[in-house]
Design an enzyme around this catalytic site. Structure first.
Site, mmCIF file in Angstrom:
data_model
loop_
_atom_site.group_PDB
_atom_site.id
_atom_site.type_symbol
_atom_site.label_atom_id
_atom_site.label_comp_id
_atom_site.label_asym_id
_atom_site.label_seq_id
_atom_site.Cartn_x
_atom_site.Cartn_y
_atom_site.Cartn_z
ATOM 1 C CE LYS A 26 0.793 1.782 4.192
ATOM 2 N NZ LYS A 26 1.599 2.915 4.358
ATOM 3 N N PRO A 111 9.544 -4.500 0.209
ATOM 4 C CG PRO A 111 10.520 -2.498 -0.489
ATOM 5 C CD PRO A 111 9.406 -3.445 -0.789
ATOM 6 C CG LEU A 112 12.109 -6.864 5.383
ATOM 7 C CD1 LEU A 112 13.235 -7.452 6.229
ATOM 8 C CD2 LEU A 112 10.806 -7.576 5.662
ATOM 9 N N GLY A 115 7.606 1.466 4.616
ATOM 10 C CA GLY A 115 6.485 2.400 4.501
ATOM 11 C C GLY A 115 5.458 1.930 3.488
ATOM 12 C CG LEU A 116 6.252 0.361 0.126
ATOM 13 C CD1 LEU A 116 7.214 -0.432 -0.762
ATOM 14 C CD2 LEU A 116 5.376 1.254 -0.741
ATOM 15 C CB ALA A 117 1.478 -1.678 4.760
ATOM 16 C CB SER A 120 0.077 -4.496 7.519
ATOM 17 O OG SER A 120 0.397 -3.844 8.719
ATOM 18 C CG ASP A 153 -0.948 0.227 7.449
ATOM 19 O OD1 ASP A 153 -1.682 1.188 7.728
ATOM 20 O OD2 ASP A 153 0.295 0.306 7.391
#
Ligand code: C5P
Length: 315
Positions: A26, A111-112, A115-117, A120, A153
């Site tokens: 996300k 990626p860990l 900021g792309l959740a 989650s 998220d």
């Protein structure tokens, strides 16, 4: 001859397995952050948007709960009881009062700590996979209820698309807009940023500029989405966490500058960062920007993505 039609025939049954579930990453098209609440979360008005970077969870029957992984971050991600995938499986089993027995495998591309959740997303995929494997038949709303306790998220990643998130992000309402595909370039950084650290940095920045800004509504962004014009959307994108992410990782300013110099309509930090995302006018435009960003050498990788995408689903 009439067919025997037992009373349980509509009941969900365990799946023989394996069950494969794909889940998107996300980004936040709008991230309005309110003041810190007594429970340690910040009140949010956010617009979530699922994009075409995917993780995949495969669930098989087992006589205990195990997790293996391949792909992005292999060796960095703890595969123990702290892992959100293990926690998701245990939370679902506890809700349904079944044993948490499964062999889970994660194929990771998101990626860990980016900021792309990603974490989650994996939890959302696990809920869908184990629900089917164990024959629980819980609806998405009930899975979202379990997911909300795992991460803010997670509920969004069960639904996908483009949606408004309120509360601490866990209360999700889909945004019904005419279908439009948006083209993105995702600049993946070396190393992650800790989400709690970015929120703490925002509180510090805001303390020194009292009174804090009021919680920004998502109305302008939602109006821009309805116009289906990338230039209009570009002008409406915004992220209250961006100054905090930039304070912790000043090099992100170079990434944002390189993206706009490469021709992007605009760029912003994704969620708590350090991934930056750029809006392009078309798929070809996105390819061109990704190529230029890669050549500029300001990020680990620059890839194109499309949104919106459906949430976690069986493939
Ligand atoms: O919900 P999630 O586990 O993703 O949140 C991680 C951390 O990020 C929280 O413990 C909190 O420190 C911070 N956070 C916040 N306000 C939110 C969401 C997350 O302060 N709305």
């Amino acid at each position: 001859m009439t067919e025997a039609w037992g009373p349980d025939d509509d009941e969900p049954r365990p799946h023989s397995g394996p069950v494969r579930v794909r889940v998107p990453a996300k980004i936040n098209l709008h991230l309005g952050v309110g003041p810190l609440r007594p429970d340690g979360y910040h009140e949010l008005n956010t617009v979530y948007h699922a994009i075409s970077l995917f993780d995949e969870i495969t669930a098989r029957h087992g006589d205990t709960l195990t997790l293996t992984m391949e792909g992005e971050g292999t060796g960095e991600l703890a595969l123990d009881e702290t892992n959100l995938i293990i926690r998701a499986a245990r939370a679902l089993a506890a809700r349904a009062r079944v044993p948490a027995y499964a062999r889970l495998h994660l194929r990771k591309s998101i990626p860990l700590a980016g900021g792309l959740a990603g974490g989650s997303a994996d939890a959302a995929a696990t809920l869908i996979a184990c629900d089917l494997l164990w024959g629980l038949g819980l609806g998405r709303d009930e899975l979202a209820d379990v997911g909300a306790q795992l991460g803010s998220d997670v509920p969004f990643l069960l639904y996908g698309g483009t949606a408004l998130g309120t509360g601490h992000g866990e209360a999700v309402s889909p945004i019904l807009a005419r279908p439009t595909t948006w083209h993105w370039v995702v600049a993946i950084a070396d190393g992650g940023l800790s989400t709690p650290a970015v929120y703490r940095e925002l509180d510090t920045l805001r303390d020194s500029s009292w009174p804090p800004a009021p919680l920004d509504s998502a109305d302008r962004l939602m109006a821009a989405l309805r116009q289906r014009d990338p230039e209009v959307l570009a002008a409406a994108l915004g992220n209250d966490l961006q100054p905090a992410a930039l304070a912790l990782r000043p090099q992100l300013a170079d990434v944002l500058k390189a993206g706009t110099e490469a021709g992007a309509l605009t760029g912003l930090v994704s969620g708590s960062g350090p991934t930056c995302v750029f809006l392009a006018a078309t798929a070809a435009h996105a390819q061109e920007i990704a190529g230029r960003l890669t050549a500029a050498g300001v990020c680990r990788a620059a890839v194109t993505a499309r949104g919106p995408q459906p949430g976690a689903r069986v493939i």
